[in-house]
Design a protein around this motif. Structure first.
Motif, short mmCIF file in Angstrom:
data_model
loop_
_atom_site.label_atom_id
_atom_site.label_comp_id
_atom_site.label_asym_id
_atom_site.label_seq_id
_atom_site.Cartn_x
_atom_site.Cartn_y
_atom_site.Cartn_z
N UNK B 161 0.87 -1.17 0.00
CA UNK B 161 0.00 0.00 0.00
C UNK B 161 0.91 1.22 0.00
N UNK B 179 -5.85 -7.46 -6.27
CA UNK B 179 -5.70 -6.41 -7.27
C UNK B 179 -4.33 -6.49 -7.95
N UNK B 180 -4.31 -6.33 -9.27
CA UNK B 180 -3.07 -6.49 -10.04
C UNK B 180 -2.11 -5.32 -9.83
N UNK B 181 -2.61 -4.23 -9.23
CA UNK B 181 -1.74 -3.06 -9.03
C UNK B 181 -0.96 -3.14 -7.73
N UNK B 182 -1.21 -4.19 -6.98
CA UNK B 182 -0.50 -4.36 -5.71
C UNK B 182 0.24 -5.68 -5.73
N UNK B 184 1.14 -9.10 -3.29
CA UNK B 184 0.45 -9.79 -2.21
C UNK B 184 1.32 -10.90 -1.61
#
Lengths: 445, 246
Positions: B161, B179-182, B184
């Motif tokens: 984040x 989400x692909x923008x983060x 994990x």
């Protein structure tokens, strides 16, 4: 936080295309909002939200992520807000539509957190549609919007004029924060003014933690006490003093004669400096909030409908039914109990004399309902009474359960088989067709 | 394609079978095992047999510290109970099982996902990811978008984040979109020896097409697993803890 496009498909269908503003200089919260909307909309269903058609992480030519949503062509609540103050009937009609939409979203475990006229559209049939879930919190998913704000340490998440006290302190995910915003909207529609103005500083926003807004009836004396009661109960500083659910707000707007009026509805002035000081103290000493998912909070405030047959019910059955209702009321301290009875209006339709008779009959039935509920010994605030009309009792009850967001129906089984043959089994049909849990109470022989 | 991911099977055949049956009903097309296939439990041979079969069918498996211990070494960093069970396990394994375990990689990359037992930051150090800092080190050590790890026996999801890392405790049965923008890091609960107070076996189902991860809890016959542990002469505490998930 995003650019909006009107997208027309090859077959002429119109959709809304949403793309986040990305790239150097764009705020991290922009993308978090976009991500949140995609995640939350994918979980929401029903007519009160725009349908999510498709979403992707990258468009053609590296154009970035996108969302394709249903196009809602109807007007937004901004248009009505501009004409405010509105006549009482219109405030009620719009308020019920918004409260109903809000309850539908809360039931799906989502708190909107940015409810305001700009984010409320209407379908042609008057159904309210909530849009823009960029700040929303889902009870079972990560809270990206809060993460982004936490990193930026900036202004609270929401719109200054509409934000509730507890999100100002950083509390997220409480459906009652939306109920506060609903109160701001009702206040605006009824008086033409915003209860707390549109402050620009954090300090200006925090004033609502202890100061009462001017009473609506002080601004518009012709407003009824029950409407002020509803609005001010939505605007209570402490969440526990607000309505437990948006469905209860809709229910009260639909049945103003049943609203219990307190000083909140009667007085033309707020609590004065003493009350303000008390609230200020409560705010600064309040413990950090316990986060509960929206669905969990709603589950603690069910709407229980008790179908009472004042004509044929035996004393034993009535006692057994009251026992079931008492259990429901004590298990969930925020449960609202509505006692209903159905009268056959078709018999007397069209005759003046009969209309008079019917009024008498209604009053008599209402009295019987009150009498029935006396032994429950519940606070008047938790009880509502209605006499429904209709030749078909089951249909009338089912319709009421649908429109008033009933969570459980309690109904007695007709004891004698002769009566059942004659009148049909209402409880069997309710059990088969109700949109919620049904408890059929029967006396064991 | 849906991949069922199981960590810390610990030779618990009842838990493994229950998770596999559950995952198949949920549409799992293949299985991935995050290490600690053996140790503690009484069924190393039967478990390795099942796991080997799945790996041969296109599944994945990596090696954990208990698998290492079963192959040899002094186990100096193990407590007495873990050491006793490691020595017992060694005696059970045949050449085929030893060969299978020895050939397992410490981490395995599959598309943009990385499978590892403990942490992508120095996998052989068996670091426990118990906080945001350790999670951050793990994510910093790889460019994989999603890391699946076990070892701590407690499920928790970490994600990037801004410049930091946040954690999220997902409810079992709820599909969480990754989400692909983060990036994990999914820490999985243990299939064979849960320690979060819930005795039900834990595993996760990853749907690569929808990019969604769902953690599941599967009740299984832990009484039988415990009886076998006692019958094998393994420390009684290893049998007892299965009933409490501690």
């Amino acid at each position: 936080m995003a650019t909006l496009w009107r997208a027309v498909g090859p077959d002429g269908t119109v959709r809304l295309l949403k793309r986040p503003k990305l790239g150097p200089g764009s705020h991290p919260a922009c993308f978090a909002g976009f991500e949140t909307e995609r995640m939350v909309l994918a979980r929401l269903v029903g007519p009160n939200v725009p349908a999510l058609i498709a979403a992707g992480d990258d468009g053609p030519d590296d154009s970035g992520p996108w969302l394709l949503e249903e196009w809602i062509s109807g007007p937004s609540l901004v248009e009505a807000a501009r004409r405010a103050p509105l006549p009482e009937t219109e405030v009620v009609r719009l308020g019920m539509a918004v409260a109903t939409a809000l309850h539908a979203v809360h039931r799906q475990n989502v708190v909107h957190h940015d409810l305001k006229p700009q984010h409320i559209l209407f379908r042609d049939d008057g159904t309210a549609v909530l849009i823009d879930f960029g700040l929303a919190a889902h009870g079972e998913l990560p809270d990206f919007a809060a993460d982004a704000a936490d990193g930026a340490r900036e202004m609270p998440l929401g719109t200054p004029a509409y934000i509730a006290p507890e999100p100002l302190r950083g509390e997220r995910g409480n459906p009652k924060s939306d109920i506060f915003s609903l109160g701001v909207i009702l206040y605006l529609l009824a008086t033409g003014r915003l209860p707390f103005g549109a402050p620009e500083s954090r300090g200006g926003m925090r004033r609502r933690l202890w100061l009462d807004p001017p009473r609506p009836r002080a601004l518009r004396p012709e407003l009824p006490e029950w409407l002020q009661e509803i609005i001010m109960r939505c605007l209570a500083v402490l969440p526990e003093n607000r309505y437990a659910t948006a469905a209860q707000v809709a229910h009260d707007l639909a049945h103003p004669e049943q609203v219990v009026i307190t000083a909140r509805g009667r007085n033309l002035q707020g609590g004065g400096w003493r009350a303000a000081a008390r609230r200020w103290w409560k705010t600064v000493t309040a413990p950090p909030p316990v986060r509960r998912a929206a669905a969990e909070q709603l589950a603690r405030a069910p709407h229980v409908l008790v179908a009472i047959d004042t004509e044929h019910e035996t004393a034993a059955l009535a006692a057994a039914m009251r026992q079931v209702v008492r259990r429901a009321a004590s298990a969930d301290s925020l449960a609202r109990i509505t006692c209903v009875n159905v009268i056959d209006a078709t018999l007397s339709a069209g005759q003046e004399e009969a209309a008079e008779l019917e009024r008498g009959q209604r009053t008599q039935r209402l009295m019987a309902l009150h009498h029935w509920a006396r032994e429950l010994a519940l606070a008047p605030e938790r009880l509502r009474f209605h006499v429904l009309e209709g030749g078909d009792a089951a249909a009338a009850l089912l319709d009421y359960a649908h429109t008033q967001h009933v969570d459980q129906i309690v109904i007695g089984a007709r004891g004698s088989s002769a009566l059942r043959r004659l009148l049909g089994s209402v409880s069997a049909r309710i059990a088969a067709e109700a949109p919620c849990t049904v408890t059929v109470v029967r006396i064991t022989a | 394609m849906k991949t069922a991911i199981l960590s810390d099977v610990h030779a618990n055949l009842e838990a493994l079978s229950a998770c596999m049956a559950h995952a198949r009903r949920q549409g799992a097309a293949r299985f991935a095992f995050l290490g600690d296939l053996v140790g503690y439990g009484a069924d190393p041979l039967a478990c390795l047999d099942l796991i080997r079969g799945e790996v041969a069918r296109g599944g994945l498996a990596v090696r954990g510290n208990h698998d290492d211990a079963a192959l040899g070494g002094l186990c100096e960093d193990f407590n007495f109970i873990a050491r006793d069970s490691a020595y017992w396990t060694r005696a059970q394994l045949g050449a085929a099982e030893r060969e299978f375990l020895a050939a397992l990689p410490l981490q395995q990359r599959d598309g943009d996902a990385l499978y590892v037992h403990a942490s992508a930051a120095d996998p052989a150090a068996w670091e426990y990811i118990t906080g945001l800092l350790a999670a951050r080190r793990c994510l910093a050590a790889t460019d994989a978008a999603i890391v699946f790890a076990g070892h701590v026996h407690q499920p928790l999801l970490f994600y990037t984040s801004g410049d930091g890392v946040k954690s999220f405790g997902a409810r079992s049965g709820v599909a969480v979109p990754l989400s692909a923008r983060r990036r994990w890091l999914a820490l999985l609960g243990a299939a064979g020896q849960p320690r979060d107070g819930n005795p039900a076996a834990a595993y996760a189902l990853f749907d690569a097409a929808a990019r969604q991860l769902t953690q599941h809890r599967v009740p299984y016959d832990h009484a039988t697993a415990a009886r076998k542990i006692l019958a094998a002469g393994l420390p009684a505490m290893l049998a007892r803890r299965l009933a409490y998930g501690e």
